[in-house]
Design an enzyme around this catalytic site. Structure first.
Site, PDB file in Angstrom:
ATOM      1  N   HIS A 163       0.821  -1.209   0.000  1.00  0.00           N
ATOM      2  CA  HIS A 163       0.000   0.000   0.000  1.00  0.00           C
ATOM      3  C   HIS A 163       0.854   1.257   0.000  1.00  0.00           C
ATOM      4  O   HIS A 163       2.078   1.202   0.155  1.00  0.00           O
ATOM      5  CB  HIS A 163      -0.944   0.001   1.214  1.00  0.00           C
ATOM      6  CG  HIS A 163      -0.244  -0.023   2.538  1.00  0.00           C
ATOM      7  ND1 HIS A 163       0.368   1.082   3.092  1.00  0.00           N
ATOM      8  CD2 HIS A 163      -0.061  -1.042   3.431  1.00  0.00           C
ATOM      9  CE1 HIS A 163       0.887   0.764   4.261  1.00  0.00           C
ATOM     10  NE2 HIS A 163       0.654  -0.526   4.489  1.00  0.00           N
ATOM     11  N   CYS A 179       3.157  -4.951   6.586  1.00  0.00           N
ATOM     12  CA  CYS A 179       2.874  -4.592   5.200  1.00  0.00           C
ATOM     13  C   CYS A 179       4.091  -3.984   4.508  1.00  0.00           C
ATOM     14  O   CYS A 179       5.073  -3.624   5.147  1.00  0.00           O
ATOM     15  CB  CYS A 179       1.708  -3.608   5.138  1.00  0.00           C
ATOM     16  SG  CYS A 179       0.126  -4.305   5.665  1.00  0.00           S
TER      17      CYS A 179
END
Length: 203
Positions: A163, A179
């Site tokens: 992301h 992440c």
């Protein structure tokens, strides 16, 4: 094959950008510890540049990592803090700097794939994140305070994403709970190139 490699910004540009970001979002930073400097382990002074593993930030060939390029391929190198993308038809290759997990315990390696793509994602901390950080909010909607930036690529592993981030200080650092983060302009580009089913390998 064309290559689009990232050149690290100068210290002057980095400091100027950081100063502008702090000035325009001081309230947001104070309001949410999710985006605070404390989430960057071992590299706490975010007003200065840090080594970016430039020697290992290099172009790679896809063949040692994938048997084919069906649906395109994403390789994330945790050690060099870089994300590589190869188009399915080998017409182009992209190399982006990335943020990586804070610790080895939060790091997952192996093969997965993109299962969902979201523009303007919302964010909810995982149960383990809330346990470690009880002061964090349980939900942040799309916008400048969202730690997932402007776009998110969901992986087949629960809770794992590639992301963007509005906090550009974190790119090239250990700064996530698992992440992989990119500059917003880079995740927007990767978002357009990838598809549901694109293969992903984290090493």
């Amino acid at each position: 094959m064309s290559f689009n490699c990232f050149n690290s910004p100068s210290r002057r540009r980095f400091l100027a950008g950081t100063a502008a970001m702090v000035a325009t979002s001081a309230v947001a930073q104070d309001a949410s510890s999710v985006n605070s400097a404390a989430t960057t382990q071992g590299e706490q002074d975010l007003t200065e540049t840090v080594p970016r593993n430039i020697s290992s930030f290099r172009t790679l060939d896809w063949r040692p990592y994938f048997s084919d390029l069906n649906n395109g391929a994403v390789l994330v190198d945790i050690d060099s803090r870089a994300l590589h993308y190869w188009a399915e038809d080998e017409s182009f290759y992209k190399l982006y700097p990335s943020s990586v997990p804070l610790t080895e315990e939060l790091t997952r390696r192996g093969r997965t794939k993109i299962t969902r793509k979201v523009e303007g994602p919302s964010w909810r901390p995982t149960p383990s994140m809330l346990k470690r950080n009880p002061d964090w909010p349980e939900f942040i909607g799309p916008g400048p305070d969202n730690p997932m930036g402007t776009h998110a690529l969901y992986l087949s592993w629960t809770y794992y994403r590639i992301h963007g981030t509005h906090d550009t200080r974190k790119i090239g650092r250990q700064s996530s709970n698992g992440c992989i983060g990119l500059y917003n302009e880079h995740i927007a580009e990767l978002y357009e190139m990838t598809k549901v089913g694109t293969q992903v390998l984290l090493i």
